[in-house]
Design an enzyme around this catalytic site. Structure first.
Site, mmCIF file in Angstrom:
data_model
loop_
_atom_site.group_PDB
_atom_site.id
_atom_site.type_symbol
_atom_site.label_atom_id
_atom_site.label_comp_id
_atom_site.label_asym_id
_atom_site.label_seq_id
_atom_site.Cartn_x
_atom_site.Cartn_y
_atom_site.Cartn_z
ATOM 1 N N HIS A 136 0.837 -1.196 0.000
ATOM 2 C CA HIS A 136 0.000 0.000 0.000
ATOM 3 C C HIS A 136 0.874 1.249 0.000
ATOM 4 O O HIS A 136 2.087 1.171 0.217
ATOM 5 C CB HIS A 136 -0.919 0.045 1.225
ATOM 6 C CG HIS A 136 -2.075 -0.896 1.140
ATOM 7 N ND1 HIS A 136 -1.975 -2.228 1.482
ATOM 8 C CD2 HIS A 136 -3.359 -0.708 0.744
ATOM 9 C CE1 HIS A 136 -3.153 -2.808 1.309
ATOM 10 N NE2 HIS A 136 -4.011 -1.910 0.862
ATOM 11 N N LYS A 140 -0.421 4.832 4.537
ATOM 12 C CA LYS A 140 -1.330 3.915 5.236
ATOM 13 C C LYS A 140 -0.745 3.565 6.600
ATOM 14 O O LYS A 140 0.412 3.149 6.706
ATOM 15 C CB LYS A 140 -1.559 2.642 4.416
ATOM 16 C CG LYS A 140 -2.593 1.705 5.045
ATOM 17 C CD LYS A 140 -2.944 0.566 4.104
ATOM 18 C CE LYS A 140 -3.937 -0.415 4.737
ATOM 19 N NZ LYS A 140 -5.216 0.243 5.102
#
Length: 229
Positions: A136, A140
């Site tokens: 990600h 995040k």
């Protein structure tokens, strides 16, 4: 003013997912975002005039969200991840009185990945080792991702084991989300991968869940329930 059947309160409106949902809802004739809340905004007053609330905020707000939803008898769609065990218990307790969709990922493709993972794990059996790799964007906060945790739960349940599933979490660049389940067997290897190119896929799924949950009885649902998988 567009005619709509579903009035949505969006919690976490200033975040990446909140903005994606707002943009997509603008073109949806059946959805009207009638309220938006963000960090520090009172949730209870905004909960009064909606048909359903969508939460993409922060795990620590779940107690306030559930209390407001219970007070006004409003269904919830919860897409926030990183909840503690106690916070998950609050959600589960609220679902005894309210219909709640609680999902780590609202992508249709990812939910098919959950289904395929369960089928593959059942067919391949214990001769194959399993692992998960997820990537990600570097902003995040939680790792492993909620989707990776769900994949691990699917594998553990299917293989009937309490052993932890290895998960490698990578945080780099602006990657929206990539998840790969790896099955490594004698002289062969199977990989199931989903790559998200845009947050629109999650926003679209969340709005679909919001339209669906308003007609359901009190219970805790997943996105696979929404999709009929």
């Amino acid at each position: 003013m567009k005619s709509t059947l579903v009035r949505v309160l969006l919690i976490g409106a200033a975040g990446r997912m909140g903005k994606a949902i707002t943009d997509l809802a603008d073109g949806d004739s059946e959805i009207d975002v009638v309220g938006q809340c963000d960090l520090g905004d009172p949730i209870e007053p905004a909960m009064r005039n909606c048909d359903v609330a969508i939460d993409f905020s922060h795990a620590d707000t779940i107690s306030e969200i559930c209390a407001a939803a219970l007070q006004h008898r409003k269904p919830l769609v919860i897409g926030t991840t990183g909840h503690s065990q106690e916070q998950r218990r609050i959600i589960e307790a609220s679902a005894q009185s309210l219909p709640i969709v609680f999902a780590s990922n609202f992508s249709i493709g990812v939910n098919v990945l959950f289904w395929l993972t369960r089928k593959a794990a059942g067919r391949l059996g214990r001769d194959f080792d399993v692992a998960i790799v997820e990537t990600h964007h570097k902003m995040k906060k939680d790792a492993p991702s909620g989707t990776a945790k769900t994949l691990a739960q699917v594998l553990k349940a299917t293989r009937k084991t309490h052993s932890e599933i290895p998960i490698q979490s990578i945080r780099e660049g602006d990657v929206v989300g990539e998840h790969t389940v790896i099955f490594s067997g004698p002289a062969e290897r199977l990989e199931l991968t989903h790559r998200a190119a845009s947050r629109e896929i999650f926003a679209r799924g969340a709005l679909r869940a919001a339209a669906w949950i308003v007609n359901q009885p009190a219970r805790l649902y997943t996105m696979q329930d929404v999709l009929g998988l």
